[in-house]
Design an enzyme around this catalytic site. Structure first.
Site, mmCIF file in Angstrom:
data_model
loop_
_atom_site.group_PDB
_atom_site.id
_atom_site.type_symbol
_atom_site.label_atom_id
_atom_site.label_comp_id
_atom_site.label_asym_id
_atom_site.label_seq_id
_atom_site.Cartn_x
_atom_site.Cartn_y
_atom_site.Cartn_z
ATOM 1 N N HIS A 206 14.479 102.460 104.640
ATOM 2 C CA HIS A 206 15.336 102.489 105.823
ATOM 3 C C HIS A 206 14.996 101.367 106.802
ATOM 4 O O HIS A 206 15.755 101.099 107.727
ATOM 5 C CB HIS A 206 15.199 103.834 106.549
ATOM 6 C CG HIS A 206 15.777 104.982 105.798
ATOM 7 N ND1 HIS A 206 15.010 105.987 105.253
ATOM 8 C CD2 HIS A 206 17.061 105.288 105.475
ATOM 9 C CE1 HIS A 206 15.789 106.865 104.649
ATOM 10 N NE2 HIS A 206 17.033 106.464 104.768
ATOM 11 N N ASP B 49 27.223 111.572 100.359
ATOM 12 C CA ASP B 49 25.875 111.915 100.819
ATOM 13 C C ASP B 49 25.951 112.223 102.313
ATOM 14 O O ASP B 49 26.241 111.342 103.121
ATOM 15 C CB ASP B 49 24.932 110.741 100.557
ATOM 16 C CG ASP B 49 23.492 111.043 100.930
ATOM 17 O OD1 ASP B 49 23.238 112.094 101.561
ATOM 18 O OD2 ASP B 49 22.612 110.222 100.612
ATOM 19 N N GLU C 137 16.569 116.376 98.301
ATOM 20 C CA GLU C 137 15.895 115.130 98.671
ATOM 21 C C GLU C 137 14.766 115.363 99.661
ATOM 22 O O GLU C 137 13.706 114.735 99.575
ATOM 23 C CB GLU C 137 16.924 114.156 99.244
ATOM 24 C CG GLU C 137 16.346 112.884 99.825
ATOM 25 C CD GLU C 137 17.409 111.992 100.436
ATOM 26 O OE1 GLU C 137 17.053 111.154 101.280
ATOM 27 O OE2 GLU C 137 18.601 112.127 100.079
ATOM 28 N N HIS D 251 15.945 111.781 93.552
ATOM 29 C CA HIS D 251 16.417 110.855 94.573
ATOM 30 C C HIS D 251 15.683 109.526 94.436
ATOM 31 O O HIS D 251 14.455 109.466 94.470
ATOM 32 C CB HIS D 251 16.150 111.441 95.966
ATOM 33 C CG HIS D 251 16.344 110.463 97.084
ATOM 34 N ND1 HIS D 251 15.288 109.887 97.765
ATOM 35 C CD2 HIS D 251 17.467 109.955 97.640
ATOM 36 C CE1 HIS D 251 15.749 109.081 98.697
ATOM 37 N NE2 HIS D 251 17.073 109.101 98.642
#
Length: 395
Positions: free
Chosen positions: A23, A215, A269, A319
C-alpha cells in the site's frame, strides 16, 4: 535427522518505502485511488487510503541463519513493531532450535503471545518468522518449499488479476479481474450508481465469459452489500469480496443467504489462525476463504486452515503474497487458482509484487505460471542488495 543444523541467529529488519507493504506507493497509483474503506464515513479520509495511514505499517524482513551458514528469509508487513516482537520476544523460541522444529516453534510463538496477540501485528510477525523457517529448511534440503508440502498437484498455476483495469487483464491472459469498490455506504445512492456503472462498463469491455469481482475491503454493511450484490447480478458479478468487517461473522452468514443464487461470497484476507477460519466455515459465512499467508500465521497455519476448508467443501484462494502463496497453491487440490496483484501504477503491465525488493520473483505469463518456475530452493527469491535494510533492535 541428527545431522540437521540448528538455528544460530534470527534478525529482523525494516525498509523504507514499498517493499512488502504494497500500500506504500507513490501518488497516482491505482491502489491509493478513491476506494471504499471503513474510514469512508469520514469525508476527509475518503479520497486516499494513505490519508488515514494505510501505508504506515511498513515492511518486516525476517532473516534466520542456521549453524551451517544457510540463511532463510521472508518479507511481510510489520515494520518496526514486528522487528521489536521478533528481537525482544520470539527470538528465544527460535535460536538454538533445529531447523526442522517448525511446528514446535509456531506453537511456542503463538501461545507465548496470546495475552497480547492472537491476530493483527503479532500474527503478521509470527507469519514472517514461519515463512523464513520454511525457506531455511527448504534451502538446507536443497528443495523448493512446495516439495516439503507434498509436491505439485498440477503442472501450472492459473491466475486472476486484481487491479483497476480488468479489461487490460483479459488481454494479458488472466481468467478474471477483481476491481476495487470505489464508493461505500456513506456516498449513498449516487455512489452505488457509480459502482454499478463501472461494473457495467467493464462487463461491456470484457464480454460475458471473463470473471468480474468486487473487492469491498471491509467497508460495507449487510444492507448495502445485499443491494450491491443483487444489482450487480445483472453484470454477472462472480463474487463479492470482504464486504463486511472481519469480525462480523453473523453479518457474513446473513449476506451469504441474501446474495443471488450463483454469486459467491468470499473473505478472510484479514482473518487469522485456524480458529478464526473455523468461525467462517462453521457459520457458513462464505464460499471461498482468502487467507494471506503473510498475515494468517504462515505456511504452518495455512496448512491447517486449508484442511479445515477442504473438510467443509470450500476453496482456499490466498490473498496476494506472491511466491509465499504460489508454493502453497501448487500443492493443494482445493486451491484451483491464484490471485495476482497488479502492482503497475496504472495496472497496465505485469510486474513482480515485491519489486524491487525481491530478485528472481516469478510472474504469470499469459495468466499462467509453470510449476517449474518454482523449482529453485526455498521460495526461490533473493533480497535485492540495493534495498537498504535497517535493524532497529539489534541484540
Amino acid at each position: 535427522m541428527n545431522n540437521m543444523p540448528t538455528i544460530k541467529h534470527v534478525r529482523a529488519f525494516t525498509v523504507r518505502g514499498g517493499g512488502a507493504d504494497y500500500h506504500d506507493q507513490g501518488s497516482g497509483h491505482w491502489i491509493d485511488d478513491h476506494i471504499s474503506t471503513p474510514m469512508g464515513r469520514y469525508p476527509e479520509y475518503r479520497q486516499s487510503r494513505q490519508s488515514f495511514g494505510i501505508n504506515v505499517l511498513g515492511t518486516l524482513v525476517v532473516e534466520i541463519e542456521a549453524s551451517d551458514g544457510t540463511v532463510g528469509f521472508s518479507v511481510t508487513t510489520g515494520g518496526e513493531l514486528g522487528c521489536w516482537i521478533v528481537e525482544k520476544h520470539l527470538a528465544r523460541f527460535i535460536e538454538g532450535a533445529k531447523v526442522t522444529d517448525i511446528e514446535k516453534i509456531w506453537d511456542q510463538m503463538f501461545n507465548a503471545t496470546l495475552y497480547y496477540g492472537r491476530k493483527g501485528i503479532v500474527l503478521n510477525t509470527i507469519s514472517g518468522v514461519d515463512l523464513a523457517l520454511w525457506d531455511l529448511l527448504a534451502k538446507v534440503r536443497k528443495e523448493p518449499v512446495h516439495a516439503l508440502l507434498g509436491g505439485p498437484v498440477r503442472d501450472e498455476l492459473t491466475f486472476y488479476a486484481t487491479g483497476a483495469r480488468p479489461d487490460l487483464a483479459k488481454k494479458m491472459g488472466f481468467i478474471g479481474g477483481k476491481l476495487p469498490l470505489h464508493h461505500g455506504p456513506a456516498e449513498r445512492e449516487e455512489g452505488l450508481k457509480k459502482n454499478l456503472e463501472l461494473l457495467g462498463e467493464m462487463r461491456q469491455r470484457v464480454g460475458d465469459d471473463f470473471w468480474l469481482m468486487y473487492d469491498c475491503w471491509m467497508s460495507l454493511d449487510v444492507e448495502y452489500a445485499t443491494r450491491l450484490a443483487n444489482a450487480a447480478s445483472e453484470y454477472k458479478l462472480k463474487w463479492i469480496e470482504e464486504a463486511l468487517p472481519p469480525d462480523d461473522y453473523w453479518g457474513y452468514a446473513e449476506l451469504r443467504r441474501n446474495v443471488p443464487r450463483g454469486m459467491l461470497v468470499t473473505t478472510g484476507e484479514h482473518e487469522a489462525t485456524r480458529w478464526g477460519f473455523r468461525m467462517l466455515l462453521e457459520m457458513e459465512c462464505c464460499d471461498i476463504l482468502q487467507p494471506d499467508v503473510g498475515w494468517c500465521g504462515g505456511i504452518t497455519e495455512l496448512l491447517k486452515i486449508s484442511a479445515l476448508a477442504d473438510a467443509h467443501g470450500k476453496l482456499v484462494v490466498p490473498h496476494g503474497s506472491s511466491v509465499y502463496s504460489y508454493h502453497f497453491v501448487i500443492t493443494r487440490h482445493n486451491s484451483p487458482f491464484s490471485e495476482f496483484l497488479m502492482m503497475a501504477p496504472k495496472a497496465d503491465e505485469v510486474v513482480p509484487m515485491f519489486n524491487p525488493m525481491l530478485l528472481d520473483e516469478p510472474v504469470p505469463v499469459n495468466g499462467r505460471m509453470k510449476a517449474s518456475a518454482l523449482d529453485a530452493p526455498g521460495f526461490g527469491v533473493r533480497l535485492n542488495p540495493e534495498c537498504a535494510l535497517q535493524r532497529p533492535f539489534p541484540r
